[in-house]
Scaffold this motif. Structure first.
Motif, PDB file in Angstrom:
ATOM      1  N   SER A 239     -23.257  35.844  -8.611  1.00  0.00           N
ATOM      2  CA  SER A 239     -23.208  36.280  -7.215  1.00  0.00           C
ATOM      3  C   SER A 239     -22.124  35.533  -6.457  1.00  0.00           C
ATOM      4  O   SER A 239     -21.387  36.118  -5.661  1.00  0.00           O
ATOM      5  N   LEU A 240     -22.010  34.235  -6.691  1.00  0.00           N
ATOM      6  CA  LEU A 240     -20.973  33.444  -6.023  1.00  0.00           C
ATOM      7  C   LEU A 240     -19.576  33.917  -6.400  1.00  0.00           C
ATOM      8  O   LEU A 240     -18.647  33.852  -5.593  1.00  0.00           O
ATOM      9  N   SER A 241     -19.434  34.404  -7.632  1.00  0.00           N
ATOM     10  CA  SER A 241     -18.110  34.860  -8.074  1.00  0.00           C
ATOM     11  C   SER A 241     -17.635  36.045  -7.249  1.00  0.00           C
ATOM     12  O   SER A 241     -16.437  36.305  -7.153  1.00  0.00           O
ATOM     13  N   ARG A 242     -18.578  36.781  -6.647  1.00  0.00           N
ATOM     14  CA  ARG A 242     -18.204  37.945  -5.834  1.00  0.00           C
ATOM     15  C   ARG A 242     -17.542  37.522  -4.531  1.00  0.00           C
ATOM     16  O   ARG A 242     -16.780  38.285  -3.951  1.00  0.00           O
ATOM     17  N   VAL A 243     -17.892  36.320  -4.051  1.00  0.00           N
ATOM     18  CA  VAL A 243     -17.246  35.828  -2.839  1.00  0.00           C
ATOM     19  C   VAL A 243     -16.254  34.722  -3.153  1.00  0.00           C
ATOM     20  O   VAL A 243     -15.640  34.145  -2.265  1.00  0.00           O
ATOM     21  N   ASP A 244     -16.095  34.401  -4.429  1.00  0.00           N
ATOM     22  CA  ASP A 244     -15.042  33.513  -4.922  1.00  0.00           C
ATOM     23  C   ASP A 244     -14.857  32.271  -4.055  1.00  0.00           C
ATOM     24  O   ASP A 244     -13.900  32.145  -3.315  1.00  0.00           O
ATOM     25  N   VAL A 245     -15.804  31.331  -4.184  1.00  0.00           N
ATOM     26  CA  VAL A 245     -15.735  30.121  -3.377  1.00  0.00           C
ATOM     27  C   VAL A 245     -14.979  28.993  -4.078  1.00  0.00           C
ATOM     28  O   VAL A 245     -14.886  27.886  -3.565  1.00  0.00           O
ATOM     29  N   ASN A 246     -14.431  29.267  -5.261  1.00  0.00           N
ATOM     30  CA  ASN A 246     -13.777  28.183  -5.987  1.00  0.00           C
ATOM     31  C   ASN A 246     -12.379  27.913  -5.421  1.00  0.00           C
ATOM     32  O   ASN A 246     -11.845  28.657  -4.619  1.00  0.00           O
ATOM     33  N   ASN A 247     -11.797  26.848  -5.869  1.00  0.00           N
ATOM     34  CA  ASN A 247     -10.515  26.392  -5.324  1.00  0.00           C
ATOM     35  C   ASN A 247      -9.336  27.254  -5.740  1.00  0.00           C
ATOM     36  O   ASN A 247      -8.262  27.155  -5.147  1.00  0.00           O
ATOM     37  N   ASN A 248      -9.526  28.091  -6.759  1.00  0.00           N
ATOM     38  CA  ASN A 248      -8.417  28.923  -7.222  1.00  0.00           C
ATOM     39  C   ASN A 248      -8.053  29.996  -6.198  1.00  0.00           C
ATOM     40  O   ASN A 248      -6.962  30.534  -6.208  1.00  0.00           O
TER      41      ASN A 248
END
Length: 455
Positions: A239-248
């Motif tokens: 689910s988090l990948s859908r809002v892409d909260v990572n530094n990339n």
């Protein structure tokens, strides 16, 4: 005149639905359709309904409710491309009905409600893509929209029973996509709290009871999976990948998304978005003030608050599909109450043209597309005629799992990865294997698929 217009809109709604059927069985599995149907088929054959698997391996990225529904439809329609697609079309119709009911509850205006439903059905991404594909999105849209209508009605009309059922629907929708359901629930509640300036709603006993039921429904399923902690972990981070909260995903990318994501959404929401845009332009030129009803203002705020996480992130447009029914109602308000008779006629005319295009896409476009495309189904048929049916088959090409599905259906059994099937005689893979005897290979343009025999 209005009665005649009602009949015209009803006919267009009917034809919008019917336009999805031509050559639906000719179109091979696309996108994630094969994944959803493969999981359902493995559940059905292995009698393992709580833990989804793909090629025999545990799958943790989605809960199982959509797969259960596909299995249910298989008892009616058998196993084919149509099984999940008929399921999607069923929920598309339910969405259109719910849009009508909710919008009529708001304004008691049949024309407004019918146009709301027609707008939803003719949204570009609905009628040309997600409205018929065997993917989760339209089914998920129904449950999220139902949850939002219950929250709105319970909040706006002070009806506790609706708040209770909003919690129940949250639990059901969690079984479709997991944590995004909690996000839609939370942001919708936040929007209602902000608009009505009433924080007490979060302590409403009926709402809290419904949430306890939602927790119980989710817990009852997750505790019976192969690895509950792992499942929750993957659901959360998927689910988090859908809002892409990572530094990339850096600041420049975020700003780019803020600029271009709304443009993508306007394309998804054609033709109604185009008509509404023209209405605003025409009113801007006349310098008239647009007065918006309080109920529509509330829905606009709910849409905006739910939309913001996607706007500031890197995510595909499909993830805002659950907001489409609300947007359809908002657009209908502008067309019927602001644009009035002239723009109602414009929208009806454009909708008729879109529906005609969809019929042409079905009757002519699909056969042309399938004629130019390398047929995975035909290759699977050839593989089926090539192998000895009494020998076991393993499948190691996850990217081309559609072959596994077609072969499953032909062989009437589940094909698993080679690591999970020690006694395999044939191996189907998309990589070169030096230690195996090559029986046949197929060129897929951008890749190849091979059939190997054990020496």
């Amino acid at each position: 005149m209005w009665f005649e217009r009602e009949k015209i809109i009803l006919i267009l709604i009917l034809f919008a639905i019917l336009s999805l059927f031509p050559n639906l069985d000719v179109l091979e599995f696309r996108g994630e359709e094969s994944l959803r149907t493969l999981i359902a088929y493995e559940m059905f054959k292995e009698k393992n309904f709580l833990q989804p698997t793909v090629l025999g391996e545990n799958y943790y990225l989605k809960p199982p409710l959509f797969n259960w529904l596909i299995i249910l439809y298989s008892f009616i329609f058998g196993w084919s491309e149509l099984t999940g697609r008929f399921l999607t079309i069923t929920f598309l119709v339910l969405n259109a009905i719910l849009v009508y009911i909710f919008s009529f509850t708001l304004f008691k205006n049949k024309i407004f409600s019918l146009i709301s439903s027609l707008i939803f059905l003719t949204f570009f991404d609905v009628i040309f893509w997600y409205g018929y594909l065997a993917e989760i999105d339209i089914t998920y849209t129904f449950f999220i929209f139902l949850m939002i209508t219950f929250l709105y009605t319970g909040f706006y009309e002070n009806k506790n029973i609706f708040l209770f059922f909003a919690g129940i629907i949250l639990g059901i929708s969690f079984l479709l996509k997991g944590f995004p359901s909690i996000a839609f629930f939370t942001f919708t509640l936040l929007g209602l709290i902000v608009y009505f300036k009433n924080l007490k709603i979060v302590l409403n006993p009926s709402l809290l009871t419904g949430l306890l039921f939602a927790l119980f429904i989710s817990f009852l399923w997750i505790i019976n999976t192969a690895n509950p902690e792992k499942y929750l972990y993957f659901l959360f981070y998927e689910s988090l990948s859908r809002v892409d909260v990572n530094n990339n995903f850096d600041l420049i990318n975020r700003l780019t998304n803020v600029l271009f994501f709304p443009i993508l959404n306007l394309k998804q929401l054609l033709p109604a978005s185009f008509v509404v845009l023209l209405i605003f332009i025409s009113y801007y030129k006349t310098e008239k003030k647009i007065n918006i009803d309080t109920r529509i203002k509330t829905l606009i705020l709910v849409v905006i608050i739910n939309y913001l996480p996607f706007l500031i992130s890197k995510s595909a447009g499909r993830y805002i599909l659950p907001l489409f029914p609300l947007i359809a109602i908002i657009f209908a308000y502008f067309i019927v109450n602001i644009g009035k008779d002239k723009w109602i006629k414009v929208f009806i005319t454009i909708s008729a043209f879109i529906i005609l295009l969809r019929f042409l896409a079905g009757f002519i476009g699909i056969p042309i597309y399938m004629g130019k495309k390398i047929s995975r189904k035909a290759i699977a048929e050839d593989i089926y005629t090539t192998i000895n049916k009494s020998k076991n088959v393993a499948f190691d090409c996850y990217d081309e799992k559609v072959f596994a599905l077609y072969l499953d259906l032909k062989l009437n059994k589940v094909i698993k990865k080679s690591s999970l099937s020690d006694d395999w005689y044939y191996l189907i893979d998309c990589r070169n294997k030096e230690n195996l005897k090559l029986l046949k290979e197929y060129d897929l343009k951008n890749s190849k698929i091979f059939i190997y025999e054990r020496f």
